[in-house]
Design a protein around this motif. Sequence first.
Motif, PDB file in Angstrom:
ATOM      1  N   PRO A  47     -66.078 -86.056 -55.361  1.00  9.43           N
ATOM      2  CA  PRO A  47     -65.354 -85.474 -56.484  1.00  9.43           C
ATOM      3  C   PRO A  47     -65.187 -86.504 -57.607  1.00  9.43           C
ATOM      4  O   PRO A  47     -65.089 -87.711 -57.344  1.00  9.43           O
ATOM      5  CB  PRO A  47     -63.999 -85.091 -55.875  1.00  9.43           C
ATOM      6  N   ALA A 111     -66.881 -88.189 -48.991  1.00  6.60           N
ATOM      7  CA  ALA A 111     -65.673 -87.586 -49.551  1.00  6.60           C
ATOM      8  C   ALA A 111     -65.812 -86.083 -49.500  1.00  6.60           C
ATOM      9  O   ALA A 111     -66.917 -85.550 -49.642  1.00  6.60           O
ATOM     10  CB  ALA A 111     -65.465 -88.050 -50.992  1.00  6.60           C
ATOM     11  N   ARG A 113     -63.483 -82.311 -50.507  1.00  3.05           N
ATOM     12  CA  ARG A 113     -62.326 -81.751 -51.192  1.00  3.05           C
ATOM     13  C   ARG A 113     -62.062 -80.340 -50.691  1.00  3.05           C
ATOM     14  O   ARG A 113     -62.987 -79.553 -50.505  1.00  3.05           O
ATOM     15  CB  ARG A 113     -62.592 -81.725 -52.699  1.00  3.05           C
ATOM     16  N   ASP A 116     -56.650 -78.912 -53.707  1.00  3.25           N
ATOM     17  CA  ASP A 116     -56.097 -80.106 -54.349  1.00  3.25           C
ATOM     18  C   ASP A 116     -56.008 -81.303 -53.401  1.00  3.25           C
ATOM     19  O   ASP A 116     -55.336 -82.282 -53.707  1.00  3.25           O
ATOM     20  CB  ASP A 116     -54.701 -79.800 -54.915  1.00  3.25           C
ATOM     21  N   ASN A 117     -56.676 -81.228 -52.260  1.00  2.01           N
ATOM     22  CA  ASN A 117     -56.652 -82.312 -51.280  1.00  2.01           C
ATOM     23  C   ASN A 117     -58.047 -82.904 -51.129  1.00  2.01           C
ATOM     24  O   ASN A 117     -59.023 -82.173 -50.999  1.00  2.01           O
ATOM     25  CB  ASN A 117     -56.142 -81.787 -49.929  1.00  2.01           C
ATOM     26  N   ILE A 118     -58.101 -84.224 -51.134  1.00  5.51           N
ATOM     27  CA  ILE A 118     -59.374 -84.940 -51.022  1.00  5.51           C
ATOM     28  C   ILE A 118     -59.235 -86.013 -49.948  1.00  5.51           C
ATOM     29  O   ILE A 118     -58.230 -86.719 -49.895  1.00  5.51           O
ATOM     30  CB  ILE A 118     -59.765 -85.611 -52.356  1.00  5.51           C
ATOM     31  N   THR A 154     -53.852 -86.240 -53.023  1.00  2.87           N
ATOM     32  CA  THR A 154     -53.336 -84.922 -53.358  1.00  2.87           C
ATOM     33  C   THR A 154     -53.274 -84.860 -54.875  1.00  2.87           C
ATOM     34  O   THR A 154     -52.764 -85.801 -55.516  1.00  2.87           O
ATOM     35  CB  THR A 154     -51.930 -84.684 -52.759  1.00  2.87           C
ATOM     36  N   ASP A 158     -55.441 -81.806 -61.698  1.00  2.72           N
ATOM     37  CA  ASP A 158     -56.474 -82.837 -61.743  1.00  2.72           C
ATOM     38  C   ASP A 158     -55.940 -84.254 -61.938  1.00  2.72           C
ATOM     39  O   ASP A 158     -56.678 -85.151 -62.318  1.00  2.72           O
ATOM     40  CB  ASP A 158     -57.538 -82.513 -62.804  1.00  2.72           C
TER      41      ASP A 158
END
Length: 189
Positions: A47, A111, A113, A116-118, A154, A158
């Motif tokens: 992301p 990574a 996603r 809203d969590n990565i 979190t 953005d």
Amino acid sequence: MIITGVTLAALPASAALPAPVVVPATQPGGTTTAKPGSGPRPDHRPPRVVEQWASAWNTGDALAMSALFAPDGTYTDHAFQAAFTGPAGVEQWVTTTMQRFRAFRATVENAFRLGDNIAVTWTFAGTFGDRTPFTPPHDPAGKSFSVPATSVFTLRHDRIVSAEDYYNLADVLRQVGLPAGPFTPPGAN
């Protein structure tokens, strides 16, 4: 195939199950094991916020890092038990870190996603500079380390509201010759 939310016994015998989605497995170097046309190709880039986060660490750009955070955002380094709040706190954390390390490097390995969590797996590497966080006689100045790390972000609109870094501080200490406490397996007395 895993199907959630469906009780197979409740389906009529003639019901068709959804076709599985094929996601190609990635080989080193970015190649895939899937045959051409066998399914969608996932986007292998992390992301954007993860790319920006890694770039800020790798360039030591405290302002760029702080710009990624919401006004109430927090950055927590669990290994050093340090937490900083807001863009000014995050800027302080990056500045302090860069004063302690030379050749700091964050290399993103993977990574993903979900909303809203990565979650990010990465390699944390560096060389201690002259201003280390350790007290004499423990001096790792000039010594290098490289350890696996995981970060969880979190987001809100953005912007990062929470970034938490997890890595084994004992691994860092052992690699630079500092006492990390002996590991004695159970029953090995």
